[in-house]
Design a protein around this motif. Structure first.
Motif, PDB file in Angstrom:
ATOM      1  N   PRO A 582     -23.359   8.481  38.969  1.00 34.73           N
ATOM      2  CA  PRO A 582     -24.345   8.121  37.939  1.00 34.73           C
ATOM      3  C   PRO A 582     -23.833   8.485  36.552  1.00 34.73           C
ATOM      4  O   PRO A 582     -23.020   9.398  36.384  1.00 34.73           O
ATOM      5  CB  PRO A 582     -25.565   8.955  38.317  1.00 34.73           C
ATOM      6  CG  PRO A 582     -25.015  10.106  39.101  1.00 34.73           C
ATOM      7  CD  PRO A 582     -23.851   9.544  39.859  1.00 34.73           C
ATOM      8  N   LYS A 583     -24.314   7.753  35.555  1.00 36.02           N
ATOM      9  CA  LYS A 583     -23.873   8.040  34.195  1.00 36.02           C
ATOM     10  C   LYS A 583     -24.282   9.435  33.754  1.00 36.02           C
ATOM     11  O   LYS A 583     -23.542  10.135  33.067  1.00 36.02           O
ATOM     12  CB  LYS A 583     -24.449   6.990  33.236  1.00 36.02           C
ATOM     13  CG  LYS A 583     -23.843   5.599  33.430  1.00 36.02           C
ATOM     14  CD  LYS A 583     -24.417   4.604  32.414  1.00 36.02           C
ATOM     15  CE  LYS A 583     -23.784   3.230  32.604  1.00 36.02           C
ATOM     16  NZ  LYS A 583     -24.335   2.226  31.642  1.00 36.02           N
ATOM     17  N   ILE A 588     -27.163  14.825  39.407  1.00 32.94           N
ATOM     18  CA  ILE A 588     -26.664  15.036  40.765  1.00 32.94           C
ATOM     19  C   ILE A 588     -27.232  16.343  41.320  1.00 32.94           C
ATOM     20  O   ILE A 588     -27.066  17.410  40.745  1.00 32.94           O
ATOM     21  CB  ILE A 588     -25.121  15.077  40.787  1.00 32.94           C
ATOM     22  CG1 ILE A 588     -24.556  13.715  40.370  1.00 32.94           C
ATOM     23  CG2 ILE A 588     -24.609  15.475  42.165  1.00 32.94           C
ATOM     24  CD1 ILE A 588     -23.051  13.682  40.234  1.00 32.94           C
ATOM     25  N   GLY A 589     -27.908  16.233  42.452  1.00 31.86           N
ATOM     26  CA  GLY A 589     -28.500  17.400  43.085  1.00 31.86           C
ATOM     27  C   GLY A 589     -29.819  17.818  42.473  1.00 31.86           C
ATOM     28  O   GLY A 589     -30.472  18.739  42.988  1.00 31.86           O
ATOM     29  N   ILE A 590     -30.231  17.183  41.387  1.00 29.12           N
ATOM     30  CA  ILE A 590     -31.497  17.528  40.731  1.00 29.12           C
ATOM     31  C   ILE A 590     -32.497  16.384  40.908  1.00 29.12           C
ATOM     32  O   ILE A 590     -33.545  16.544  41.530  1.00 29.12           O
ATOM     33  CB  ILE A 590     -31.288  17.829  39.232  1.00 29.12           C
ATOM     34  CG1 ILE A 590     -30.226  18.918  39.048  1.00 29.12           C
ATOM     35  CG2 ILE A 590     -32.604  18.221  38.589  1.00 29.12           C
ATOM     36  CD1 ILE A 590     -30.587  20.248  39.644  1.00 29.12           C
ATOM     37  N   GLU A 604      -8.285  13.725  35.054  1.00 32.42           N
ATOM     38  CA  GLU A 604      -8.572  15.006  34.413  1.00 32.42           C
ATOM     39  C   GLU A 604      -9.803  14.951  33.516  1.00 32.42           C
ATOM     40  O   GLU A 604     -10.584  15.902  33.454  1.00 32.42           O
ATOM     41  CB  GLU A 604      -7.359  15.464  33.603  1.00 32.42           C
ATOM     42  CG  GLU A 604      -6.234  16.015  34.458  1.00 32.42           C
ATOM     43  CD  GLU A 604      -6.653  17.208  35.302  1.00 32.42           C
ATOM     44  OE1 GLU A 604      -7.320  18.116  34.750  1.00 32.42           O
ATOM     45  OE2 GLU A 604      -6.367  17.213  36.513  1.00 32.42           O
ATOM     46  N   ARG A 605      -9.987  13.839  32.821  1.00 31.67           N
ATOM     47  CA  ARG A 605     -11.142  13.750  31.924  1.00 31.67           C
ATOM     48  C   ARG A 605     -12.446  13.785  32.720  1.00 31.67           C
ATOM     49  O   ARG A 605     -13.405  14.466  32.335  1.00 31.67           O
ATOM     50  CB  ARG A 605     -11.063  12.475  31.092  1.00 31.67           C
ATOM     51  CG  ARG A 605     -12.166  12.366  30.051  1.00 31.67           C
ATOM     52  CD  ARG A 605     -11.919  11.217  29.109  1.00 31.67           C
ATOM     53  NE  ARG A 605     -12.991  11.124  28.109  1.00 31.67           N
ATOM     54  CZ  ARG A 605     -12.999  10.243  27.115  1.00 31.67           C
ATOM     55  NH1 ARG A 605     -11.988   9.395  26.972  1.00 31.67           N
ATOM     56  NH2 ARG A 605     -14.006  10.220  26.272  1.00 31.67           N
ATOM     57  N   LEU A 606     -12.467  13.065  33.841  1.00 32.50           N
ATOM     58  CA  LEU A 606     -13.661  13.066  34.678  1.00 32.50           C
ATOM     59  C   LEU A 606     -13.858  14.448  35.315  1.00 32.50           C
ATOM     60  O   LEU A 606     -14.982  14.938  35.435  1.00 32.50           O
ATOM     61  CB  LEU A 606     -13.559  11.986  35.755  1.00 32.50           C
ATOM     62  CG  LEU A 606     -14.730  11.891  36.736  1.00 32.50           C
ATOM     63  CD1 LEU A 606     -16.065  11.750  36.009  1.00 32.50           C
ATOM     64  CD2 LEU A 606     -14.521  10.738  37.714  1.00 32.50           C
ATOM     65  N   TRP A 607     -12.765  15.080  35.727  1.00 28.59           N
ATOM     66  CA  TRP A 607     -12.840  16.430  36.294  1.00 28.59           C
ATOM     67  C   TRP A 607     -13.506  17.378  35.299  1.00 28.59           C
ATOM     68  O   TRP A 607     -14.388  18.167  35.666  1.00 28.59           O
ATOM     69  CB  TRP A 607     -11.443  16.909  36.655  1.00 28.59           C
ATOM     70  CG  TRP A 607     -11.397  18.269  37.314  1.00 28.59           C
ATOM     71  CD1 TRP A 607     -11.190  19.471  36.698  1.00 28.59           C
ATOM     72  CD2 TRP A 607     -11.587  18.554  38.696  1.00 28.59           C
ATOM     73  NE1 TRP A 607     -11.228  20.489  37.627  1.00 28.59           N
ATOM     74  CE2 TRP A 607     -11.465  19.952  38.858  1.00 28.59           C
ATOM     75  CE3 TRP A 607     -11.831  17.769  39.820  1.00 28.59           C
ATOM     76  CZ2 TRP A 607     -11.579  20.583  40.106  1.00 28.59           C
ATOM     77  CZ3 TRP A 607     -11.953  18.391  41.067  1.00 28.59           C
ATOM     78  CH2 TRP A 607     -11.826  19.776  41.196  1.00 28.59           C
ATOM     79  N   SER A 613     -20.871  19.414  33.659  1.00 33.73           N
ATOM     80  CA  SER A 613     -22.183  18.768  33.763  1.00 33.73           C
ATOM     81  C   SER A 613     -22.902  18.990  35.090  1.00 33.73           C
ATOM     82  O   SER A 613     -24.124  19.142  35.114  1.00 33.73           O
ATOM     83  CB  SER A 613     -22.036  17.253  33.536  1.00 33.73           C
ATOM     84  OG  SER A 613     -21.422  16.988  32.296  1.00 33.73           O
ATOM     85  N   VAL A 614     -22.169  18.982  36.186  1.00 39.39           N
ATOM     86  CA  VAL A 614     -22.790  18.974  37.512  1.00 39.39           C
ATOM     87  C   VAL A 614     -23.077  20.395  37.986  1.00 39.39           C
ATOM     88  O   VAL A 614     -22.269  21.303  37.781  1.00 39.39           O
ATOM     89  CB  VAL A 614     -21.862  18.263  38.526  1.00 39.39           C
ATOM     90  CG1 VAL A 614     -22.456  18.308  39.924  1.00 39.39           C
ATOM     91  CG2 VAL A 614     -21.626  16.820  38.112  1.00 39.39           C
ATOM     92  N   ASP A 615     -24.243  20.580  38.601  1.00 42.26           N
ATOM     93  CA  ASP A 615     -24.471  21.810  39.338  1.00 42.26           C
ATOM     94  C   ASP A 615     -23.311  21.929  40.331  1.00 42.26           C
ATOM     95  O   ASP A 615     -23.115  21.051  41.173  1.00 42.26           O
ATOM     96  CB  ASP A 615     -25.808  21.715  40.090  1.00 42.26           C
ATOM     97  CG  ASP A 615     -26.071  22.919  40.992  1.00 42.26           C
ATOM     98  OD1 ASP A 615     -25.154  23.715  41.224  1.00 42.26           O
ATOM     99  OD2 ASP A 615     -27.214  23.043  41.468  1.00 42.26           O
ATOM    100  N   PRO A 616     -22.503  22.990  40.237  1.00 42.81           N
ATOM    101  CA  PRO A 616     -21.253  23.025  41.010  1.00 42.81           C
ATOM    102  C   PRO A 616     -21.443  22.966  42.515  1.00 42.81           C
ATOM    103  O   PRO A 616     -20.540  22.554  43.237  1.00 42.81           O
ATOM    104  CB  PRO A 616     -20.607  24.351  40.581  1.00 42.81           C
ATOM    105  CG  PRO A 616     -21.681  25.142  39.956  1.00 42.81           C
ATOM    106  CD  PRO A 616     -22.641  24.166  39.365  1.00 42.81           C
TER     107      PRO A 616
END
Length: 640
Positions: A582-583, A588-590, A604-607, A613-616
């Motif tokens: 998702p943009k 994610i997860g929320i 690497e940029r997405l990583w 941003s993402v709850d790990p």
């Protein structure tokens, strides 16, 4: 020459790639104690099994490994996190080699722990410190002498009953009487793990919830010169992080000079260090000296905000002094662990809330670890539990269930309130292992129930697995295969009952809540342990996890996703390519399910975007390379 294998099983980590923190110092110290003085004359080959073996092998594998060398004696160090697994492995050894003598010891072993004493898979139980009596025990065993003259033990009589513990032999021997196992060669320094060491035994404090006062109230120390020699040797062997197991690090005599001496050894800051302090007596000068010596983490226990509670549990101390010292240490760049115990006798739920607010008001919330009280064997609090109206689990983790001031619901709600106030989860998250199978690693069993016969599925699932492994199920008709799934789950749990197992249901079909209820019922029949109980209040089983993964491009409808996503006893993932994430990664997860990434590489940029941003815990990877990198870089798992 007889052989004795000594082993210390690890703390079960929450994740496949998380560090176990397993350093078998106790086992190696006992082996080392037989290598000097009178012990060196014994005709016995003693060794501690390497953590590189104990941390990876499953239950069956470990039994096979131990019996390969056909030892006459096997010794286990019991701690609350490994007790049940250790006793299970001891039983399995006995089944296959009845004449093996099994010896158990450690903090779990004592007259006030009926849970351990009622088990039958061992021959001798040793209480307290044992280096000073281990030679006498082994000499008597080797000569087939009478055990009733050995101190600090209970032993099994021919009728199978365990004797009472013999008279206690005081642990008053000097710490330099027995060489460090790092020096004598029984324990290797691993630069990728912490290096545990003791420079003090005994504790002047009398905290009723702690085991140390029973062990010894007199401080026995390695003097400064001896400690410097030991630390220098550890540094020369490649040690990177020293963890001092001294009960109260700053209670040792000459503490300031002690820090100065460590600072000289560690002038190049090659090693980082950790210790537990009492706030009393810590000054700005001592805080600076700790930082100079290389201490980058320190644990301070406030335990309760209530002064009357602190008196009652003989902790004493002043919460304001704890906050003052915490800020003092933090100003020197030292990270903190600040302890708050939930459920201490005398405390009420509002005291927990006041304690959390106290830390927050002092700007210390990021370092707070709040956890429920455990009534550990050997503690004064356990001895007085009935008198004080304390109800607790009879098995590990011996967690408090109810007190006169806390109902069971109060204890659970206090945990959740602490999380709300601190804005984070305060216990471990049981991260599933979802990586692609590699046959040689024995950590993944993949069962396509549509394509493989039931006999072949049973054969595959009946092989030994690693300490943490995953069992994947795929089917075109889950209802039809329900009984087979249950049978396969049962066989896996019977094979390696104390391993961490992730049961993964990989599907493009809707699975019913009844289906999962039936699988849960099968798991509930399995042997329970510390790991399956520790998060039971969340309806989470840290040992046997259920995972549902919706296959990529499968359209199962929003109702199914919502119903799976809402469950606390099951992990629900949608399989996606990185290109279809998702943009708004925060969702994610929320707002949407967790994501199982089916890509071998990640730009690497997405990583970086994912990390920021993402709850790990809301994202997992099929790729072992990506999962391990995420675990180490983002989750902070892995060794030092």
């Amino acid at each position: 020459m007889a052989t004795i294998k000594l082993l210390q099983l690890p703390v079960p980590p929450p994740s496949y790639y998380a560090a176990t923190g397993n350093v078998p110092l106790a086992a190696a110290s006992l082996a080392s104690s037989l290598s000097i003085g009178e012990g060196s004359s014994l005709s016995v080959d003693a060794s501690a099994i390497s953590p590189e073996d104990t941390d990876v092998m499953g239950d069956v594998e470990l039994v096979d490994f131990i019996l390969e060398s056909d030892p006459e004696y096997v010794g286990f160090s019991l701690y609350l996190w490994n007790t049940e697994r250790s006793l299970h492995i001891a039983n399995e050894i006995k089944k296959r080699k009845k004449d093996t003598t099994i010896i158990i010891g450690g903090p779990e072993v004592g007259a006030d722990n009926p849970f351990v004493l009622n088990e039958t898979g061992y021959d001798i139980a040793v209480s307290g410190e044992a280096e000073h009596s281990f030679y006498k025990l082994m000499k008597t065993l080797l000569s087939k002498g009478d055990l009733h003259e050995i101190e600090n033990i209970a032993y099994r009589k021919p009728n199978g009953k365990l004797t009472d513990f013999s008279k206690e032999l005081a642990a008053d021997f000097p710490l330099n009487e027995f060489p460090s196992p790092y020096v004598s060669g029984f324990l290797a320094v691993n630069p990728n793990r912490s290096t545990y060491l003791e420079t003090v035994r005994g504790c002047k404090s009398q905290c009723t919830y702690c085991f140390y006062p029973k062990s010894s109230q007199n401080l026995r120390t390695l003097d400064i010169d001896e400690t410097v020699r030991l630390i220098t040797q550890l540094k020369d062997q490649g040690a990177k992080e020293l963890v001092f197991l001294d009960p109260t690090f700053n209670h040792r005599p000459g503490f300031e000079k002690f820090l100065d001496a460590i600072a000289l050894v560690n002038a190049d800051k090659q090693m980082s260090m950790f210790a537990e302090l009492r706030s009393e007596g810590v000054t700005p000068i001592l805080a600076k000296k700790m930082a100079k010596a290389g201490f980058n983490r320190v644990e301070l226990g406030m335990q309760s905000i209530n002064p009357e509670t602190l008196k009652r549990v003989k902790r004493y101390g002043d919460p304001h002094k704890v906050a003052e010292v915490a800020k003092m240490l933090a100003s020197e760049g030292i990270e903190l662990l600040l302890d708050l115990i939930i459920g201490l006798p005398g405390d009420k739920p509002e005291d927990v809330e006041r304690g959390i607010h106290f830390f927050l008001e002092h700007g210390l919330g990021q370092w707070v670890q709040a956890f429920p009280l455990s009534l550990l064997p050997g503690t004064a609090m356990r001895k007085d539990a009935e008198r004080d109206g304390l109800i607790y689990m009879p098995t590990p983790p011996y967690r408090i269930i109810r007190t006169p001031d806390f109902s069971e619901e109060d204890l659970i709600q206090s945990l959740y309130l602490a999380e709300d106030l601190l804005d984070r989860r305060i216990d471990e998250f049981p991260r599933p292992f979802l990586c692609e199978p590699v046959e040689s690693l024995r950590d993944t069993f993949y069962l396509n129930l549509t394509k493989v016969s039931s006999d072949e599925s049973i054969r595959r699932v009946s092989r030994p697995g690693t300490r943490h492994h995953a069992v994947w199920f795929e089917s075109e008709n889950w209802d039809r295969d329900q009984s087979l799934v249950n049978e396969l789950v049962k066989r896996r749990l019977t094979m390696d009952p104390f391993c961490t197992i992730d049961f993964v249901f990989y599907t493009d079909q809707i699975l019913s809540h009844k289906f999962f209820a039936n699988v849960k019922a099968e798991i509930a029949k399995a042997k329970q342990s510390y790991l399956s109980r520790v998060l039971a209040h969340r309806d989470e089983n840290m040992q046997h996890r259920l995972i549902c993964i919706q296959k990529m491009d499968a359209d199962l409808g929003g109702t199914f996703a919502e119903s799976m996503f809402a469950r606390s006893d099951l992990f629900y993932y949608e399989e996606r390519k990185l290109s279809s994430l998702p943009k708004n990664l925060v969702d994610i997860g929320i707002k949407i399910p967790m994501v199982f990434v089916n890509d071998e590489n990640c730009p690497e940029r997405l990583w970086t975007d994912l990390k920021n941003s993402v709850d790990p815990e809301a994202i997992s990877f099929r790729s072992r390379k990506l999962e391990k990198r995420w675990a180490v870089e983002v989750l902070g798992y892995g060794e030092v």
